[in-house]
Scaffold this motif. Structure first.
Motif, PDB file in Angstrom:
ATOM      1  N   PRO A  43       0.819  -1.219   0.000  1.00  0.00           N
ATOM      2  CA  PRO A  43       0.000   0.000   0.000  1.00  0.00           C
ATOM      3  C   PRO A  43       0.847   1.261   0.000  1.00  0.00           C
ATOM      4  O   PRO A  43       1.961   1.273   0.522  1.00  0.00           O
ATOM      5  N   ASP A  44       0.284   2.301  -0.602  1.00  0.00           N
ATOM      6  CA  ASP A  44       0.910   3.608  -0.498  1.00  0.00           C
ATOM      7  C   ASP A  44      -0.005   4.493   0.356  1.00  0.00           C
ATOM      8  O   ASP A  44      -1.047   4.044   0.839  1.00  0.00           O
ATOM      9  N   ALA A  45       0.375   5.748   0.505  1.00  0.00           N
ATOM     10  CA  ALA A  45      -0.375   6.633   1.406  1.00  0.00           C
ATOM     11  C   ALA A  45      -1.822   6.814   0.943  1.00  0.00           C
ATOM     12  O   ALA A  45      -2.747   6.856   1.756  1.00  0.00           O
ATOM     13  N   ASP A  81     -11.808   3.614  -7.170  1.00  0.00           N
ATOM     14  CA  ASP A  81     -10.435   3.760  -7.660  1.00  0.00           C
ATOM     15  C   ASP A  81     -10.297   4.963  -8.573  1.00  0.00           C
ATOM     16  O   ASP A  81     -11.284   5.474  -9.100  1.00  0.00           O
ATOM     17  N   HIS A  82      -9.054   5.388  -8.752  1.00  0.00           N
ATOM     18  CA  HIS A  82      -8.789   6.517  -9.650  1.00  0.00           C
ATOM     19  C   HIS A  82      -7.770   6.142 -10.720  1.00  0.00           C
ATOM     20  O   HIS A  82      -7.235   7.025 -11.397  1.00  0.00           O
ATOM     21  N   HIS A  83      -7.470   4.857 -10.860  1.00  0.00           N
ATOM     22  CA  HIS A  83      -6.552   4.453 -11.929  1.00  0.00           C
ATOM     23  C   HIS A  83      -7.338   4.215 -13.220  1.00  0.00           C
ATOM     24  O   HIS A  83      -8.544   4.381 -13.250  1.00  0.00           O
ATOM     25  N   ILE A  84      -6.637   3.808 -14.229  1.00  0.00           N
ATOM     26  CA  ILE A  84      -7.301   3.576 -15.504  1.00  0.00           C
ATOM     27  C   ILE A  84      -8.250   2.401 -15.351  1.00  0.00           C
ATOM     28  O   ILE A  84      -7.912   1.388 -14.756  1.00  0.00           O
ATOM     29  N   SER A 118      -6.235  11.499  -6.743  1.00  0.00           N
ATOM     30  CA  SER A 118      -6.092  10.456  -5.729  1.00  0.00           C
ATOM     31  C   SER A 118      -7.419   9.772  -5.468  1.00  0.00           C
ATOM     32  O   SER A 118      -8.489  10.326  -5.727  1.00  0.00           O
ATOM     33  N   CYS A 119      -7.314   8.551  -4.935  1.00  0.00           N
ATOM     34  CA  CYS A 119      -8.518   7.824  -4.529  1.00  0.00           C
ATOM     35  C   CYS A 119      -9.076   8.480  -3.264  1.00  0.00           C
ATOM     36  O   CYS A 119     -10.285   8.443  -3.007  1.00  0.00           O
ATOM     37  N   SER A 120      -8.192   9.101  -2.500  1.00  0.00           N
ATOM     38  CA  SER A 120      -8.638   9.831  -1.304  1.00  0.00           C
ATOM     39  C   SER A 120      -9.685  10.877  -1.678  1.00  0.00           C
ATOM     40  O   SER A 120     -10.660  11.087  -0.957  1.00  0.00           O
TER      41      SER A 120
HETATM   42 MN    MN Z   1      -3.746   6.277  -5.537  1.00  0.00          MN
END
Ligand code: MN
Length: 493
Positions: A20-22, A105-108, A125-127
């Motif tokens: 995981p990232d922030a 999600d916010h990716h492709i 960001s997904c945040s």
């Molecule tokens: Mn992200």
């Protein structure tokens, strides 16, 4: 679909991507908090081979009390599984069985099997998505300072310290969160490990310079994407470097950062060009942008792909400086503008004259002070820009009906003295174009970058099929009309 639709499930598990990232941590944290506010229990887990060991993330989990569990051997089958900052079935998230699946999600967007899916690739960001969804339900993450700080840090980390933020919703979240600055500072100052410092150095030593276009391409080992921002920001400071692309290739993804200080190259446009059909530009703006490619779409190495596309980018565009260009009208056809109904807002009806304001639209922010004759125009495409009364009345007639339209992001105005924010649409009235203007136009057979007579530092891009146009009464008033709107606005004479 809304978050509250998920409240009916009993056994809920939120899972973010492995390693995981922030942003992943903050997103899961936010959702779990939302469920708790509604007295619904949820677990927040991550899986995969590695337990978190990056020091900024360890600080984040401890200081911000992120309620995440490392559950590599998770084998329950929850009623609802929500994957955050990733999409169910993708390689970067260990598969968990579940009766129902939701994706935030916010990716492709990939072909997911999820029952519920909120994927907004245009956001930094997904945040931001989680924050927006929670606000939609009437809850304010600011009620928990630690969560608010985590959300801020999620966006901060995913946009190279906010430098690649472009969407107004990201800005809204940035502006509104009340954060603990001390913890942010602590995390920012433990962002890079000594190993990563070395990766940075090694990558820079092996730079590749293309003299003709003054571009620098730098390949790093797989690392935290923030390293790419560090490398490209730094490398751009080099003399005779106009554009820098830093990237790494891992089994899961190719990440890259683009930096440009050339007025002929917009970083976000180049990022979208590099990743076209292979992933996506990850947002950004004229100077800084980033993007992702998915290995399954690549037919050669990331390095070769980037080199090839970068060279092609410079080859295909024709650059036109309208100020000193005369188009050959014999190759163009005359058209007449069709009268249009547009919207306008008298700014002094929104806030008093003299108020300093910030106008926020999908295209960006504008700061200005309200004057007696200041208006906003709302164009046919939904584009919003300031205009003064004299100019407005020279081309439009006030028809004064209520103006309505749908926006992906509804423009809003903030009073910078009081921070009060008002949406503009309740103040919008109709205006109608007057008179006829004649133009000459032809479809483009080559992509063009056009510096108009009024925008000498910023170009407009035209693609094949779009129209290059010039006003009949001003040979330097050259502009581009998008293919999809040409028939709506113009008719042949
Ligand atoms: Mn992200």
């Amino acid at each position: 679909m809304q978050l509250k639709d998920l409240l009916k499930y009993e056994n809920i598990v939120i899972q973010c991507h492995d390693n995981p990232d922030a942003d992943a941590l903050a997103s899961g944290y936010a959702l779990k908090w939302y469920f708790e506010q509604n007295k619904v229990k949820a677990r927040f887990i991550y899986r995969g081979r590695n337990e978190i060991k990056k020091s900024n993330l360890l600080i984040m989990i401890k200081e911000l009390e992120v309620p995440v569990e490392y559950a590599p051997d998770f084998d329950e089958v929850p009623d609802l599984l929500i994957t955050v900052d990733c999409q169910y079935g993708q390689k970067n998230v260990t598969m968990t069985q579940a009766k129902k699946i939701a994706v935030i999600d916010h990716h492709i967007k990939s072909n997911t099997v999820a029952g519920f899916s909120w994927v907004r690739s245009d956001l930094g960001s997904c945040s931001t998505i989680c924050w927006d969804m929670i606000k939609e339900e009437g809850f304010d993450p600011n009620n928990n300072r630690l969560l608010a700080t985590a959300l801020f840090y999620g966006l901060f980390s995913d946009t190279n310290k906010l430098s690649e933020v472009s969407h107004p919703l990201d800005r809204d979240m940035m502006d509104s969160l009340v954060i603990n600055k001390g913890v942010i500072m602590e995390m920012v100052n433990s962002n890079i490990s000594l190993d990563e410092l070395q990766i940075t150095g090694k990558a820079i030593i092996n730079y590749e310079y293309h003299k003709g276009n003054k571009t620098l391409v730098i390949e790093a080992e797989a690392c935290d994407p923030c390293i790419l921002g560090v490398i490209s920001d730094f490398a751009l400071e080099t003399e005779n470097v106009d554009v820098c692309v830093a990237f790494y290739e891992s089994p899961y993804e190719v990440k890259f950062s683009v930096r440009s200080c050339s007025k002929e190259v917009h970083a976000d446009e180049l990022a979208a060009f590099l990743a076209d059909g292979l992933g996506g530009g990850g947002g950004g703006h004229m100077l800084k942008a980033g993007g992702t490619m998915l290995p399954e779409y690549l037919t050669k190495s990331a390095k070769e792909t980037i080199d090839e596309r970068l060279a092609k980018y410079y080859e295909i565009y024709l650059v036109i400086y309208a100020k000193n260009t005369k188009l050959n009208l014999s190759k163009m056809k005359p058209y007449e503008k069709i009268n249009q109904t547009l919207g306008t807002v008298k700014l002094s009806e929104v806030f008093p004259i003299g108020t300093p304001i910030n106008i926020r639209t999908l295209e960006g922010d504008v700061d200005t002070v309200i004057t007696k004759d200041a208006y906003l125009m709302i164009g046919v495409e939904g584009e919003v820009y300031p205009i003064d009364e004299k100019k407005l009345l020279s081309s439009y007639q006030m028809t004064n009906f209520v103006f309505t339209r749908e926006f992906e992001y509804e423009p809003r105005i903030k009073n910078l003295q009081t921070n009060e924010v008002k949406l503009v649409m309740p103040f919008a009235k109709t205006v109608r174009t007057i008179g006829t203007s004649i133009i000459f136009a032809k479809p483009l057979d080559q992509p063009v970058k056009l510096f108009t007579a009024w925008t000498e530092d910023k170009y407009y891009s035209g693609q094949v099929g779009d129209y290059l146009a010039v006003r009949a009464d001003d040979e330097h008033d050259i502009y581009i009309i998008k293919e999809r709107v040409f028939d709506k606005f113009y008719k042949a004479r």
